[in-house]
Design an enzyme around this catalytic site. Structure first.
Site, PDB file in Angstrom:
ATOM      1  N   HIS A 159       0.869  -1.182   0.000  1.00  0.00           N
ATOM      2  CA  HIS A 159       0.000   0.000   0.000  1.00  0.00           C
ATOM      3  C   HIS A 159       0.901   1.226   0.000  1.00  0.00           C
ATOM      4  O   HIS A 159       1.622   1.458   0.954  1.00  0.00           O
ATOM      5  CB  HIS A 159      -0.910  -0.007   1.234  1.00  0.00           C
ATOM      6  CG  HIS A 159      -1.837  -1.186   1.260  1.00  0.00           C
ATOM      7  ND1 HIS A 159      -3.066  -1.179   0.640  1.00  0.00           N
ATOM      8  CD2 HIS A 159      -1.698  -2.428   1.787  1.00  0.00           C
ATOM      9  CE1 HIS A 159      -3.656  -2.361   0.813  1.00  0.00           C
ATOM     10  NE2 HIS A 159      -2.840  -3.134   1.499  1.00  0.00           N
ATOM     11  N   LEU A 160       0.873   1.947  -1.110  1.00  0.00           N
ATOM     12  CA  LEU A 160       1.722   3.138  -1.194  1.00  0.00           C
ATOM     13  C   LEU A 160       0.935   4.410  -0.894  1.00  0.00           C
ATOM     14  O   LEU A 160       1.498   5.495  -0.859  1.00  0.00           O
ATOM     15  CB  LEU A 160       2.414   3.231  -2.556  1.00  0.00           C
ATOM     16  CG  LEU A 160       3.337   2.042  -2.892  1.00  0.00           C
ATOM     17  CD1 LEU A 160       4.103   2.305  -4.195  1.00  0.00           C
ATOM     18  CD2 LEU A 160       4.325   1.738  -1.779  1.00  0.00           C
ATOM     19  N   ASP A 200      -8.694  -4.845  -2.565  1.00  0.00           N
ATOM     20  CA  ASP A 200      -8.036  -5.109  -1.279  1.00  0.00           C
ATOM     21  C   ASP A 200      -8.264  -4.014  -0.248  1.00  0.00           C
ATOM     22  O   ASP A 200      -8.332  -2.831  -0.564  1.00  0.00           O
ATOM     23  CB  ASP A 200      -6.529  -5.289  -1.455  1.00  0.00           C
ATOM     24  CG  ASP A 200      -5.860  -5.672  -0.148  1.00  0.00           C
ATOM     25  OD1 ASP A 200      -6.134  -6.776   0.343  1.00  0.00           O
ATOM     26  OD2 ASP A 200      -5.103  -4.852   0.387  1.00  0.00           O
ATOM     27  N   ASP A 242       2.145  -7.064   2.268  1.00  0.00           N
ATOM     28  CA  ASP A 242       0.975  -6.268   2.672  1.00  0.00           C
ATOM     29  C   ASP A 242       1.446  -5.029   3.457  1.00  0.00           C
ATOM     30  O   ASP A 242       0.833  -4.626   4.446  1.00  0.00           O
ATOM     31  CB  ASP A 242      -0.008  -7.098   3.499  1.00  0.00           C
ATOM     32  CG  ASP A 242      -1.363  -6.402   3.655  1.00  0.00           C
ATOM     33  OD1 ASP A 242      -1.572  -5.349   3.023  1.00  0.00           O
ATOM     34  OD2 ASP A 242      -2.205  -6.922   4.411  1.00  0.00           O
ATOM     35  N   GLY A 284      -2.846  -2.770  10.127  1.00  0.00           N
ATOM     36  CA  GLY A 284      -1.749  -2.696   9.169  1.00  0.00           C
ATOM     37  C   GLY A 284      -0.374  -2.584   9.790  1.00  0.00           C
ATOM     38  O   GLY A 284      -0.201  -2.005  10.860  1.00  0.00           O
TER      39      GLY A 284
END
Lengths: 184, 442, 311
Positions: free
Chosen positions: B80-81, B169, B322, B341
């Site tokens: 995840h950027l 996602d 992830d 996260g």
């Protein structure tokens, strides 16, 4: 650290004589046993109070009420103490109001315990008067407090410790002065 | 290729062009072509020209790689950027630097940005932001418009624009009907749906694995079946439609068994697992540390064992991090309110090497395979092979270097690593890709 | 000498038998203070205590406040409603503000499990957990255990049934930890939807049959049923709950023997407990309330000093 006994102050026979004298003084000052109540300060003030009450009852032919006072919650050094003292209960099984209360403790030193005891006893009611009886007065007062009835007045150094041993707690009656010595 | 002078390198790293570059003395391992050889590697104009001894009269740049392993560039198919929309958590640039430091030459960012990556304009925005880095950024596009789970994105156009993988996602495609249509539609292009498998009605309140630990802590549970039911559903749909399903961040023993059986039946299914699900179990949550809150949640030791077994026997195809950065103040709140996260790009190789390879649970070759060729194959991306006349795409790492994970030294904007204070053995030393070499000094 | 360190009280999990005994023994002394003509002692003069209530609570807050005042502490109350919490300030901000105001002891009630732990890691004040989500409520556990100990003397082998919504109950968890540490046995009883998974791992027995539980136990601790459990789909109806798990006089009589009946309050009379049970001689519910003040005084007293020593 090691300890060294500096002086034997009272032995078993001496204890008996001293307590008998204190009992006589207390009843004399009170003009008899009327309205009198003894309150022992934990820990060793308690057996002393019980013994003095027996002696006084013997003279006055009348039961003298005895109470137990735990002054832990009234100490002025609580927040400074490295270790928290264990709280025990106070047992005052009689009405304090109007009594002539005699506080009993083993050793009178800085006077802070007696001060705390005064605060504690007043939370139970308003006695007519409060007097203080101690077995040993070792000096070095930090408060304007004096014993009304003193068993023995002795001279000590600030580092000394007065050890009061009583049959009920320690198995024998004696008072010794102990000096603690630092080892290299 | 030119070096981009506008990019500030990570501290202690150097950049080289690949016009004439020799990597000297590395052990080169590429399980996809059966290579395991200690030799020198000559790169010219971004292409591998020679493997063997350095020729006489060599006058190019040299990188001394004795004691290092050179393998195909690591690829992370699940990161995840955060850009666009959540630049306070991460940007494509900080994410690319974190990837490079972690030894990755390619990443696939998920489309749960704001707005969601659901059209070619946004996909190309992400690609452009990554230009100049030695990291390939292959954005994954949303399956449904806005990731809202209502209608399919223009998958055909996105495919024509080079997108090979689709995912909502962060959330699952909740409707079975819509997932059926998505699989039927993507099948036309032979692209894969990477699915976050979660049955939301079973997990709505869950913040950690449901079991003895959640019961002790009084925290709402996220049960294993919340994942397993969704995986079973998606596999059945893939089987029924002939579409390709990829199971993102698989986390339970039951899930591994479902995938194993599906593969045995010939279903077109692949699966990935994260380093944290392979190394951390839910008892670590006992202090309510929000750095350990992740979705799907950390499971039990039995699950970890099954995941490792699945990775070894081929049930699980790939490792993906992830990588999910959050700003420190978002994680500095009560456990139930903190977002899910963990970051993972900078620690993945060290953690897997230390806890799996050195512990004898996974071979070095298999580690390289699941972190390099397998994810590229799933995403239908060109292979990165160490062979003559291939474009150079290589990761260098030192398998013996011991280092301490320190959140303050992370290049990711997120500091939410579960490995802070861990001592790891094995550390990336450089990547060579897109005609540029980034090498850590020393 | 057995040394017990006691810097925060976050839960009864992991608290030693010696530490619990120390608290209960001290609480006995404080119980006596509550019977005096002047129910206040000067021990915590100059100690400032903040009651941080991020979740509404009347009983626990009043109990803590009384305990603090009876120890002569300086008391500040902070309730989440009407404070800056509602304006998007994080708990960390609030906490740092409190720290800047030089508070010695923080009593915290919070809807989030682990909030007191979060606090304890970040501030220098001593932290007392007054209930964190469905995790723990250690002073409630202690007062329950004190009430049982005063009734039966020795907790070793005492059979305690905890009845009701175990899944969402911090009272249940603190009771379980404390009682097991003190040598009691614990059985849980409630509907399947309110018994959390794998709770047997805590070394307790579980039954869905109230009659079985009652026949077994010496003490039944009835938990409050939150009415919203029905809305959440965890119960068919309150009527059905009452039918299967409500503590009624007839069920108690059917079980035979003398049971001690407890409830942490506030009660839903006619749901989890009937009035003729709650108000019967078997009930110690009001004693629990009194013991609550004594236990909280003991905890405040012990936590405000330095290193604790048990003789």
């Amino acid at each position: 650290m090691t300890e060294k006994i500096k002086q034997y102050i009272i032995d078993a026979a001496g204890m008996e004589l001293t307590l008998a004298r204190l009992a006589a003084e207390i009843i004399e000052a009170n003009h008899g046993s009327k309205g009198m109540a003894l309150v022992g300060i934990r820990t060793r003030g308690v057996p002393l109070a019980v013994r003095l009450a027996e002696l006084i009852s013997g003279i006055a032919k009348k039961r003298i009420p005895v109470g137990i006072l735990d002054i832990t919650l009234y100490r002025d050094d609580y927040l400074m103490a490295r270790k928290t003292p264990k709280v025990r209960s106070t047992e005052i099984p009689f009405e304090i109001h109007g009594k002539n209360v005699v506080l009993i403790d083993d050793v009178l030193y800085t006077g802070r315990t007696a001060r705390a005891a005064l605060g504690a006893i007043l939370d139970y009611g308003r006695p007519d008067c409060i007097k203080l009886a101690v077995l040993i007065d070792r000096g070095h007062r930090e408060m304007p407090i004096q014993g009304d009835f003193v068993g023995r007045k002795i001279v000590t150094l600030p580092g000394d410790e007065v050890r009061v041993h009583l049959k009920e707690v320690d198995g024998l009656d004696e008072v010794v002065l102990v000096e603690t010595v630092k080892e290299d | 290729m030119q070096l981009n002078n506008n990019i500030i390198l990570p501290k202690g790293w150097r950049a080289f062009t690949t016009e004439k570059l020799a990597i000297r003395g590395a052990r080169m391992i590429d399980p996809s072509i059966g290579l395991d050889l200690q030799a020198d590697l000559i790169i010219q104009d971004g292409t591998i020209k020679h493997i063997g001894e350095i020729p006489d009269g060599w006058d190019g740049e040299n990188v001394d790689a004795k004691g290092l392993i050179a393998c195909p560039g690591l690829f992370d198919m699940h990161v995840h950027l955060r850009e666009p929309g959540y630049e306070h958590k991460e940007t494509i640039q900080t994410g690319c630097i974190a990837a490079a430091v972690g030894g990755f030459t390619g990443v696939a960012p998920m489309p749960n940005t704001n707005p969601a990556l659901d059209n070619p304009g946004l996909i190309n925005f992400v690609r452009e932001r990554a230009l100049g880095f030695p990291v390939d950024v292959h954005p994954i596009a949303a399956v449904t418009v806005g990731r809202r789970g209502q209608s399919l994105t223009e998958i055909g156009e996105l495919f024509d624009d080079g997108v090979t993988t689709f995912s909502d996602d962060g959330s699952p495609v909740a409707s079975a009907e819509l997932m059926r249509r998505a699989l039927e539609y993507t099948r036309m292009f032979d692209v894969v749906i990477s699915e976050h498998c979660e049955e939301p009605s079973l997990t709505a309140k869950g913040v950690m694995h449901e079991g003895a630990v959640s019961t002790r802590l009084g925290l709402p549970g996220w049960p294993s079946i919340g994942e397993e039911i969704a995986i079973e559903r998606n596999i059945r749909l893939a089987e029924f439609t002939g579409g390709r399903i990829h199971i993102a961040h698989i986390s339970t023993a039951g899930s591994v068994e479902i995938v194993r059986q599906a593969k045995a039946r010939g279903v077109n299914v692949t699966a990935e697992v994260t380093p944290h699900h392979l190394t951390l179990d839910c008892t670590i949550l006992e202090g309510f540390n929000s750095d350990y809150k992740v979705n799907p949640p950390l499971r039990t030791l039995d699950d970890i064992e099954a995941l490792i077994e699945g990775l070894t026997d081929g049930t699980i195809d790939a490792i993906a991090t992830d990588h999910a950065p959050h700003a420190p103040d978002e994680k500095e709140v009560e456990f139930i309110n903190t977002p899910f996260g963990m970051i993972g790009l900078e620690t993945a190789l060290g953690v897997i090497h230390t806890r799996l390879v050195l512990a004898g649970k996974l071979s070095l070759q298999r580690m390289i395979e699941v972190m390099t060729s397998a994810p590229r194959r799933i995403m239908h991306l060109p292979a990165a092979e160490i062979k003559v006349n291939s474009p150079v795409n290589i990761t260098l790492f030192n398998p013996d270097e011991k280092w301490m994970v320190d959140r303050e030294l992370m290049y990711s904007k997120g500091k939410n690593t579960p490995y802070h204070g861990w001592e790891l053995t094995g550390r990336p030393c450089g990547i060579i890709n897109r005609g540029v070499a980034w090498i850590r000094k020393g | 000498m057995n040394q017990v360190r006691f810097n925060h009280l976050l839960g009864l999990e992991g608290l030693s038998r010696a530490a619990i005994t120390e608290i209960l023994d001290s609480a006995e002394a404080f119980l006596e203070v509550l019977d005096r003509p002047i129910r206040q002692v000067p021990s915590l003069r100059g100690v400032s205590v903040a009651n941080l209530f991020f979740e509404p609570s009347t009983r626990t807050r009043i109990s803590f406040e009384l305990a603090e005042k009876r120890l002569s502490a300086e008391v500040t109350n902070f309730a989440a409603s009407g404070s800056s919490i509602s304006k998007g300030e994080t708990m960390l901000d609030t906490v740092q503000n409190i720290e800047a105001m030089k508070i010695d002891v923080v009593v915290i009630r919070h809807f989030a499990q682990g909030a007191p732990h979060f606090l304890a890691e970040r501030i220098s004040a001593a932290v007392i957990n007054a209930g964190d989500g469905s995790h723990e409520h250690p002073t409630q556990g202690l007062l329950d255990i004190m009430t049982m100990r005063r009734k039966v003397g020795n907790l070793e082998g005492l059979k305690v049934l905890i009845l009701g919504d175990i899944a969402h109950s911090r009272v249940a968890r603190s009771n379980i930890w404390g009682l097991l540490t003190m040598g009691a046995e614990v059985m849980l009883c409630g509907p399947g939807t309110l018994i959390p998974r794998e709770i047997e791992d805590m070394n307790v027995d579980v039954t869905n049959d109230l009659d079985e539980g009652l026949a077994w136990c010496d003490v039944v601790n009835v938990l409050r049923l939150q009415i919203e459990r029905q809305r959440e789909g965890l119960l068919p109806s309150l009527r059905e709950y009452q039918r299967s798990f409500g503590l009624s006089k007839s069920r108690l009589e059917k079980a035979g023997g003398e049971k001690i009946v407890m409830h942490p309050g506030p009660m839903n009379r006619g749901v989890e407990i009937d009035s003729d049970v709650a108000d019967s001689p078997a009930s110690v519910i009001l004693q629990q309330v009194t013991h609550g003040v004594a236990v909280r005084m003991a905890v405040l007293y012990l936590i405000s000093g330095g290193e604790r020593v048990i003789e």
